[in-house]
Design a protein around this motif. Structure first.
Motif, short mmCIF file in Angstrom:
data_model
loop_
_atom_site.label_atom_id
_atom_site.label_comp_id
_atom_site.label_asym_id
_atom_site.label_seq_id
_atom_site.Cartn_x
_atom_site.Cartn_y
_atom_site.Cartn_z
N ALA A 149 -14.46 9.94 -2.60
CA ALA A 149 -14.90 9.88 -3.99
C ALA A 149 -13.70 9.57 -4.86
N GLU A 150 -13.84 8.56 -5.72
CA GLU A 150 -12.70 8.16 -6.55
C GLU A 150 -12.39 9.19 -7.62
N ILE A 151 -13.42 9.92 -8.09
CA ILE A 151 -13.18 10.96 -9.08
C ILE A 151 -12.67 12.21 -8.37
N SER A 153 -9.86 12.74 -7.05
CA SER A 153 -8.91 12.48 -5.98
C SER A 153 -7.71 11.75 -6.58
N GLY A 154 -6.63 11.69 -5.81
CA GLY A 154 -5.43 11.05 -6.31
C GLY A 154 -5.07 9.82 -5.50
N THR A 155 -4.00 9.15 -5.92
CA THR A 155 -3.50 7.95 -5.25
C THR A 155 -1.99 8.08 -5.10
N VAL A 156 -1.49 7.64 -3.94
CA VAL A 156 -0.04 7.62 -3.70
C VAL A 156 0.36 6.16 -3.48
N VAL A 157 1.29 5.66 -4.29
CA VAL A 157 1.73 4.28 -4.19
C VAL A 157 3.24 4.23 -4.06
N GLY A 158 3.72 3.13 -3.50
CA GLY A 158 5.15 2.95 -3.36
C GLY A 158 5.48 1.63 -2.70
N SER A 159 6.76 1.41 -2.41
CA SER A 159 7.22 0.19 -1.77
C SER A 159 8.25 0.55 -0.71
N VAL A 160 8.27 -0.26 0.35
CA VAL A 160 9.18 -0.05 1.47
C VAL A 160 10.06 -1.28 1.63
N SER A 161 11.34 -1.06 1.89
CA SER A 161 12.30 -2.15 2.16
C SER A 161 12.95 -1.89 3.53
N PRO A 162 13.07 -2.95 4.35
CA PRO A 162 12.77 -4.36 4.09
C PRO A 162 11.28 -4.65 4.08
N ALA A 163 10.87 -5.55 3.18
CA ALA A 163 9.45 -5.83 2.98
C ALA A 163 8.86 -6.71 4.06
N ASN A 164 9.72 -7.44 4.78
CA ASN A 164 9.20 -8.39 5.77
C ASN A 164 8.81 -7.71 7.09
N ILE A 165 8.98 -6.39 7.15
CA ILE A 165 8.58 -5.62 8.33
C ILE A 165 7.38 -4.78 7.95
N LEU A 190 -2.18 4.53 -0.94
CA LEU A 190 -3.04 5.49 -0.25
C LEU A 190 -4.05 5.99 -1.26
N ASN A 191 -5.32 5.66 -1.04
CA ASN A 191 -6.35 5.89 -2.05
C ASN A 191 -7.28 7.04 -1.66
N GLY A 192 -7.91 7.64 -2.68
CA GLY A 192 -8.89 8.69 -2.43
C GLY A 192 -8.29 9.90 -1.75
N VAL A 193 -7.10 10.30 -2.16
CA VAL A 193 -6.40 11.42 -1.52
C VAL A 193 -6.80 12.73 -2.20
N ALA A 222 -5.39 15.65 -8.75
CA ALA A 222 -6.67 14.97 -8.99
C ALA A 222 -6.55 14.00 -10.15
N ASN A 223 -7.11 12.79 -9.96
CA ASN A 223 -7.17 11.76 -10.99
C ASN A 223 -5.80 11.31 -11.47
N GLU A 224 -4.78 11.48 -10.63
CA GLU A 224 -3.43 11.06 -10.97
C GLU A 224 -2.88 10.14 -9.88
N THR A 225 -1.94 9.28 -10.26
CA THR A 225 -1.25 8.42 -9.30
C THR A 225 0.17 8.92 -9.11
N THR A 226 0.51 9.21 -7.88
CA THR A 226 1.88 9.63 -7.53
C THR A 226 2.64 8.38 -7.10
N GLU A 227 3.63 7.98 -7.89
CA GLU A 227 4.40 6.78 -7.59
C GLU A 227 5.75 7.18 -7.02
N LEU A 228 6.01 6.74 -5.78
CA LEU A 228 7.25 7.08 -5.10
C LEU A 228 8.33 6.04 -5.40
N GLU A 229 9.59 6.46 -5.34
CA GLU A 229 10.70 5.53 -5.49
C GLU A 229 10.77 4.61 -4.29
N LEU A 230 11.46 3.47 -4.45
CA LEU A 230 11.62 2.53 -3.36
C LEU A 230 12.20 3.22 -2.14
#
Length: 233
Positions: A149-151, A153-165, A190-193, A222-230
């Motif tokens: 359920a999208e309501i 729940s939370g989301t975790v986003v971020g980026s990984v380096s090197p990106a080509n792997i 990572l959605n719907g967490v 809940a209803n928040e996005t956790t953004e991680l550092e690179l």
């Protein structure tokens, strides 16, 4: 619908219908329930062939946006057609999905739908666990799909380096395990967490020779996005 992809060039699924099982309020008759078994097809389904490996890094696909009857919805069925395939090392091969073709992939929902309310759900299709190699070199689809359920729940986003792997990103605690792969730019989502405290691990492609990276504590609200550092592997 979104995806946690596997080690393939493409995974193509043929979406033909979405059905829900409804126990209607009172003695109300369900429009579209011709068999009287409580199953109805939702309207305005965006049918077609979808490449699940394009649905990562926060990319998702809207399968349906429509009104449904009020009542208790116990299950969702994702009905697939016969035009399912997988591409490995540039070669397209059939992806066998016998159970889906017969009656649909049943997913537990168990939610009361109240009149006048809006509900949004994400089907998180884990290809890494869902595609099974057979002894004769074929491929079977035994879907592992998480309904989120999208309501609330939370989301975790971020980026990984090197990106080509390509790397597998996974968060887990005693109740939940949710994973996704990085996209071509190294991004992941990572959605719907469900809210809680998780451990995050990043497992790069074995061929890279890089080690697994771990973050011991990630807080999800809940209803928040956790953004991680690179994250540098």
């Amino acid at each position: 619908m979104t995806d946690a992809p596997g080690d393939y060039d493409a995974v193509l699924i043929d979406v033909q219908d979405i059905m829900i099982h409804v126990d209607a309020e009172g003695d109300a008759e369900l429009e579209g329930d011709d068999d009287g078994d409580g199953w109805i097809s939702v309207e305005n389904v965006n049918t077609g062939v979808y490449d699940l490996l394009e649905l990562t890094g926060g990319v998702s696909e809207l399968l349906a946006d429509t009104e449904v009857p009020a009542g208790f919805v116990s299950q969702i069925r994702l009905v697939l057609g016969t035009n399912n395939s997988i591409v490995v090392d540039g070669e397209s091969k059939p992806l066998n999905t016998p159970s889906a073709q017969q009656s649909g992939l049943k997913l537990q929902l168990n939610q009361d739908f109240e009149p006048g309310e809006s509900y949004a759900y994400m089907l998180d299709f884990d290809v890494d666990q869902s595609v099974v190699t057979t002894g004769n070199g074929g491929y079977n689809l035994k879907p592992v799909i998480r309904v989120a359920a999208e309501i609330n729940s939370g989301t975790v986003v971020g980026s990984v380096s090197p990106a080509n792997i390509q790397s597998l990103v996974k968060i887990s605690n005693t109740n939940n395990t949710i994973s996704a792969y990085t996209d071509a730019e190294g991004h992941f989502s990572l959605n719907g967490v469900p809210p809680g405290t998780y451990m995050l691990t990043i497992t790069p492609d074995v061929a890279s020779g890089l080690s697994v990276y771990t973050i011991e504590t990630v807080e999800v609200e809940a209803n928040e996005t956790t953004e991680l550092e690179l994250i540098e592997l």
